[in-house]
Design a protein around this motif. Structure first.
Motif, PDB file in Angstrom:
ATOM      1  N   UNK A  80       0.860  -1.184   0.000  1.00 56.38           N
ATOM      2  CA  UNK A  80       0.000   0.000   0.000  1.00 56.38           C
ATOM      3  C   UNK A  80       0.897   1.234   0.000  1.00 56.38           C
ATOM      4  N   UNK A  81       0.271   2.393  -0.133  1.00 51.31           N
ATOM      5  CA  UNK A  81       1.051   3.616   0.003  1.00 51.31           C
ATOM      6  C   UNK A  81       1.274   3.855   1.487  1.00 51.31           C
ATOM      7  N   UNK A  97       2.541   6.331   4.263  1.00 50.98           N
ATOM      8  CA  UNK A  97       2.890   7.740   4.481  1.00 50.98           C
ATOM      9  C   UNK A  97       4.062   7.817   5.458  1.00 50.98           C
ATOM     10  N   UNK A  98       5.070   8.570   5.090  1.00 56.02           N
ATOM     11  CA  UNK A  98       6.271   8.617   5.922  1.00 56.02           C
ATOM     12  C   UNK A  98       6.179   9.652   7.044  1.00 56.02           C
ATOM     13  N   UNK A  99       5.276  10.643   6.904  1.00 58.56           N
ATOM     14  CA  UNK A  99       5.172  11.657   7.973  1.00 58.56           C
ATOM     15  C   UNK A  99       4.763  11.007   9.307  1.00 58.56           C
ATOM     16  N   UNK A 100       3.663  10.211   9.350  1.00 60.22           N
ATOM     17  CA  UNK A 100       3.339   9.566  10.630  1.00 60.22           C
ATOM     18  C   UNK A 100       4.379   8.533  11.051  1.00 60.22           C
ATOM     19  N   UNK A 101       5.016   7.874  10.074  1.00 64.20           N
ATOM     20  CA  UNK A 101       6.064   6.891  10.397  1.00 64.20           C
ATOM     21  C   UNK A 101       7.206   7.589  11.148  1.00 64.20           C
ATOM     22  N   UNK A 102       7.620   8.760  10.639  1.00 66.91           N
ATOM     23  CA  UNK A 102       8.730   9.465  11.286  1.00 66.91           C
ATOM     24  C   UNK A 102       8.328   9.966  12.681  1.00 66.91           C
ATOM     25  N   UNK A 103       7.053  10.372  12.832  1.00 66.62           N
ATOM     26  CA  UNK A 103       6.602  10.824  14.168  1.00 66.62           C
ATOM     27  C   UNK A 103       6.681   9.662  15.154  1.00 66.62           C
ATOM     28  N   UNK A 104       6.252   8.470  14.693  1.00 69.43           N
ATOM     29  CA  UNK A 104       6.316   7.294  15.575  1.00 69.43           C
ATOM     30  C   UNK A 104       7.765   6.997  15.948  1.00 69.43           C
ATOM     31  N   UNK A 118       5.786   2.958  -1.435  1.00 61.91           N
ATOM     32  CA  UNK A 118       4.900   1.849  -1.766  1.00 61.91           C
ATOM     33  C   UNK A 118       5.488   0.591  -1.128  1.00 61.91           C
ATOM     34  N   UNK A 119       4.733  -0.018  -0.201  1.00 63.56           N
ATOM     35  CA  UNK A 119       5.280  -1.208   0.456  1.00 63.56           C
ATOM     36  C   UNK A 119       4.412  -1.661   1.605  1.00 63.56           C
ATOM     37  N   UNK A 120       5.050  -2.270   2.601  1.00 60.35           N
ATOM     38  CA  UNK A 120       4.284  -2.771   3.737  1.00 60.35           C
ATOM     39  C   UNK A 120       4.615  -1.943   4.979  1.00 60.35           C
ATOM     40  N   UNK A 121       3.580  -1.348   5.543  1.00 58.19           N
ATOM     41  CA  UNK A 121       3.734  -0.441   6.682  1.00 58.19           C
ATOM     42  C   UNK A 121       4.443  -1.126   7.851  1.00 58.19           C
ATOM     43  N   UNK A 122       3.927  -2.302   8.231  1.00 57.00           N
ATOM     44  CA  UNK A 122       4.447  -2.991   9.413  1.00 57.00           C
ATOM     45  C   UNK A 122       5.933  -3.344   9.239  1.00 57.00           C
ATOM     46  N   UNK A 123       6.254  -3.875   8.074  1.00 54.67           N
ATOM     47  CA  UNK A 123       7.632  -4.301   7.830  1.00 54.67           C
ATOM     48  C   UNK A 123       8.579  -3.099   7.769  1.00 54.67           C
ATOM     49  N   UNK A 175      18.281  -7.771  14.654  1.00 48.20           N
ATOM     50  CA  UNK A 175      17.780  -6.502  14.111  1.00 48.20           C
ATOM     51  C   UNK A 175      18.188  -6.241  12.669  1.00 48.20           C
ATOM     52  N   UNK A 176      19.495  -6.274  12.398  1.00 46.41           N
ATOM     53  CA  UNK A 176      19.956  -5.916  11.054  1.00 46.41           C
ATOM     54  C   UNK A 176      19.580  -6.979  10.021  1.00 46.41           C
ATOM     55  N   UNK A 177      19.429  -8.218  10.494  1.00 45.46           N
ATOM     56  CA  UNK A 177      18.969  -9.280   9.598  1.00 45.46           C
ATOM     57  C   UNK A 177      17.540  -8.977   9.133  1.00 45.46           C
ATOM     58  N   UNK A 178      16.719  -8.537  10.079  1.00 45.25           N
ATOM     59  CA  UNK A 178      15.343  -8.149   9.751  1.00 45.25           C
ATOM     60  C   UNK A 178      15.355  -6.970   8.776  1.00 45.25           C
ATOM     61  N   UNK A 179      16.217  -5.986   9.060  1.00 44.39           N
ATOM     62  CA  UNK A 179      16.309  -4.807   8.178  1.00 44.39           C
ATOM     63  C   UNK A 179      16.642  -5.241   6.756  1.00 44.39           C
ATOM     64  N   UNK A 180      17.644  -6.124   6.629  1.00 41.93           N
ATOM     65  CA  UNK A 180      18.082  -6.546   5.291  1.00 41.93           C
ATOM     66  C   UNK A 180      16.948  -7.257   4.544  1.00 41.93           C
ATOM     67  N   UNK A 181      16.243  -8.147   5.234  1.00 41.46           N
ATOM     68  CA  UNK A 181      15.160  -8.877   4.579  1.00 41.46           C
ATOM     69  C   UNK A 181      14.011  -7.961   4.177  1.00 41.46           C
ATOM     70  N   UNK A 182      13.660  -7.035   5.066  1.00 45.51           N
ATOM     71  CA  UNK A 182      12.568  -6.103   4.733  1.00 45.51           C
ATOM     72  C   UNK A 182      12.960  -5.284   3.500  1.00 45.51           C
TER      73      UNK A 182
END
Ligand code: ADP
Length: 269
Positions: free
Chosen positions: A105-106, A108-115, A141-146, A221-228
């Motif tokens: 989905x789209x 939004x990075x503004x709320x992501x950065x606030x979180x 464009x991607x997955x919010x949770x990931x 952590x970084x393994x998760x980052x790489x896969x996402x």
């Protein structure tokens, strides 16, 4: 056997000859799948007992037994660590078993950065100077949770591997060429010796085991980052200098960018 997987490699042999080397990797893939299933099953089975232990520990009131207070606090800390480890293992095995993202989905990075800013402040507890720039109009464009999990891991690491008094900066910038964007998490922390960089995104790989344990990390952590990032066809770049700090840059191609309003201005400058 219909389910044979071959790995093919072309090797130059002489001026006008090439060698085609075919290797049967079916067994290797099968073992890899067994490893993933095993980790996923064990993690899943550990979830319920851990929830019970965690729940009962929360109910114990240290004021009734003041001499137990330090032990209770430590048990709570360790059970929290174990819960985080199980959650990270589950997330990683889910990411590893996917070739693509199920729901895009789209984002939004503004709320992501606030979180991220809120999470960073909670983790740092005033020990660092934290700057989270505004989103520069970027949506991905991607997955919010990931995506949240990847960025949150990078910000968490920046805080955990930066001594008190240091600074952390999170921002989006345009890719040097093309229409892509880069999310940058920079810190003024311990830094990573160059010899460790090639292996840093491997599961449980740590530069200093004691420092990582103390800081509360799971080693995943970084393994998760790489896969996402792989699932978003994005790339992680790390630049680091021991004693000066590190910058983790997530490069997203133009096809992942849904909006990047304000960059038009900064690029023109
Ligand atoms: P951990 O839970 O141990 O932090 P990660 O996979 O997130 O696991 O990171 C792997 C290792 O990379 C860490 O143990 C640490 O040694 C190093 N590292 C990660 N981020 C940073 C950072 N921002 N600064 C310095 N070292 C880092």
């Amino acid at each position: 056997n219909p389910a044979v997987t071959l790995s093919l490699r072309l090797i130059p042999y002489s001026d006008d000859l090439w060698l085609l080397v075919a290797r049967d990797v079916s067994r290797l893939l099968q073992l890899e799948q067994m490893r993933r299933d095993f980790v996923a099953n064990v993690s899943h089975e550990l979830r319920t007992p851990l929830t019970v232990v965690h729940g009962y520990l929360d109910m114990l009131d240290p004021s009734e037994h003041p001499d137990w207070a330090p032990m209770l606090a430590e048990m709570q800390r360790q059970s929290q660590r174990m819960t985080q480890l199980v959650e990270d293992l589950l997330m990683l095995s889910r990411l590893e078993s996917q070739d693509s993202l199920p729901g895009e989905e789209t984002v939004a990075m503004a709320p992501m950065l606030s979180t991220l800013k809120r999470e960073a402040a909670a983790l740092s507890q005033g020990r660092h100077e934290i700057t989270v720039e505004d989103s520069a109009g970027v949506d991905l464009w991607g997955s919010n949770k990931e995506l949240h999990s990847a960025f949150s891991n990078l910000v968490g690491n920046a805080i955990r591997y930066t001594p008190a008094g240091g600074s952390i900066r999170v921002r989006f910038r345009p890719e040097a060429h093309g229409r892509g964007v880069v999310l940058e998490v920079a810190d003024s922390g311990y830094g990573i010796p160059p010899a460790h960089l090639p292996r840093i995104t491997e599961r449980f790989y740590r530069v200093s085991t004691s420092r990582s344990r103390e800081s509360g990390g799971t080693g995943l952590g970084l393994s998760i980052v790489k896969h996402v990032l792989n699932l978003h066809q994005a790339r992680l770049e790390i630049s680091s200098e021991v004693g000066r700090g590190s910058t983790f840059s997530c490069h997203f191609g133009a096809e992942r960018v849904r909006r990047r309003d304000d960059f038009a201005l900064s690029e023109a400058l």
